[in-house]
Design a protein around this motif. Sequence first.
Motif, PDB file in Angstrom:
ATOM      1  N   GLU A  92       0.834  -1.200   0.000  1.00 51.89           N
ATOM      2  CA  GLU A  92       0.000   0.000   0.000  1.00 51.89           C
ATOM      3  C   GLU A  92       0.873   1.255   0.000  1.00 51.89           C
ATOM      4  O   GLU A  92       0.599   2.216  -0.724  1.00 51.89           O
ATOM      5  CB  GLU A  92      -0.928  -0.003   1.216  1.00 51.89           C
ATOM      6  CG  GLU A  92      -1.868   1.169   1.256  1.00 51.89           C
ATOM      7  CD  GLU A  92      -2.882   1.080   2.383  1.00 51.89           C
ATOM      8  OE1 GLU A  92      -3.681   2.027   2.515  1.00 51.89           O
ATOM      9  OE2 GLU A  92      -2.894   0.084   3.129  1.00 51.89           O
TER      10      GLU A  92
ATOM     11  N   ASP B 250       0.962   4.356  -2.638  1.00 49.38           N
ATOM     12  CA  ASP B 250       0.763   5.745  -2.213  1.00 49.38           C
ATOM     13  C   ASP B 250       1.886   6.651  -2.719  1.00 49.38           C
ATOM     14  O   ASP B 250       1.649   7.815  -3.051  1.00 49.38           O
ATOM     15  CB  ASP B 250       0.682   5.827  -0.687  1.00 49.38           C
ATOM     16  CG  ASP B 250      -0.561   5.158  -0.114  1.00 49.38           C
ATOM     17  OD1 ASP B 250      -1.492   4.841  -0.880  1.00 49.38           O
ATOM     18  OD2 ASP B 250      -0.585   4.952   1.120  1.00 49.38           O
TER      19      ASP B 250
ATOM     20  N   TYR C 210      -1.695  -1.479  -6.097  1.00 47.27           N
ATOM     21  CA  TYR C 210      -2.769  -1.766  -5.146  1.00 47.27           C
ATOM     22  C   TYR C 210      -3.421  -3.125  -5.447  1.00 47.27           C
ATOM     23  O   TYR C 210      -3.752  -3.870  -4.530  1.00 47.27           O
ATOM     24  CB  TYR C 210      -3.832  -0.671  -5.161  1.00 47.27           C
ATOM     25  CG  TYR C 210      -3.377   0.675  -4.638  1.00 47.27           C
ATOM     26  CD1 TYR C 210      -2.535   0.779  -3.535  1.00 47.27           C
ATOM     27  CD2 TYR C 210      -3.814   1.851  -5.236  1.00 47.27           C
ATOM     28  CE1 TYR C 210      -2.136   2.019  -3.054  1.00 47.27           C
ATOM     29  CE2 TYR C 210      -3.424   3.092  -4.758  1.00 47.27           C
ATOM     30  CZ  TYR C 210      -2.575   3.170  -3.676  1.00 47.27           C
ATOM     31  OH  TYR C 210      -2.186   4.396  -3.189  1.00 47.27           O
TER      32      TYR C 210
ATOM     33  N   CYS D  69      -5.056  -4.132  -1.805  1.00 49.93           N
ATOM     34  CA  CYS D  69      -5.568  -2.937  -1.105  1.00 49.93           C
ATOM     35  C   CYS D  69      -6.898  -2.564  -1.758  1.00 49.93           C
ATOM     36  O   CYS D  69      -6.971  -1.657  -2.597  1.00 49.93           O
ATOM     37  CB  CYS D  69      -4.564  -1.796  -1.203  1.00 49.93           C
ATOM     38  SG  CYS D  69      -2.997  -2.144  -0.423  1.00 49.93           S
TER      39      CYS D  69
ATOM     40  N   LYS E 253      -8.378   1.040  -2.052  1.00 44.01           N
ATOM     41  CA  LYS E 253      -7.586   1.917  -2.928  1.00 44.01           C
ATOM     42  C   LYS E 253      -7.708   1.490  -4.388  1.00 44.01           C
ATOM     43  O   LYS E 253      -7.632   2.330  -5.278  1.00 44.01           O
ATOM     44  CB  LYS E 253      -6.147   1.974  -2.452  1.00 44.01           C
ATOM     45  CG  LYS E 253      -6.081   2.671  -1.088  1.00 44.01           C
ATOM     46  CD  LYS E 253      -4.733   3.201  -0.766  1.00 44.01           C
ATOM     47  CE  LYS E 253      -4.828   3.980   0.551  1.00 44.01           C
ATOM     48  NZ  LYS E 253      -3.571   4.566   0.940  1.00 44.01           N
TER      49      LYS E 253
END
Length: 128
Positions: A84, A88, A102, A107, A110
Amino acid sequence: QDAVVAAQCKSGVLRTPQTIEQFRQAPQQPGQQAPILTYFSTLLENGTKLNVLESIELVKPVVQQQRRELVEKWLKEDKLECSEELGDIVKPMEARYALSIYLRSNCHQKVIACFVETGQVDQIVAYV
């Protein structure tokens, strides 16, 4: 020399946050690349997949330099351990690459957000 030894250690016991920090702090010799870059280059050249921390530490400066092609290459070659946090870091530069990260790191929230941001709303139903 030390970068080669650490990178080629089969057990991975030398691939730690302390090792990364030592290479980051090591002085750069005139006319040579930074020791931390030598370490990462050696890992990548040996066909080694980077661990989560190595992936993050390598990608941070690459994103700062807006080197999309390198992130794309490493993702295609499965050289990065997706997380994750890595997604980001990459997202401000390229949402498509973040989506891929992701997806690989499960994730889910996301992934759905990236589908919306990239205009792939129709993919949400197939994903869930």
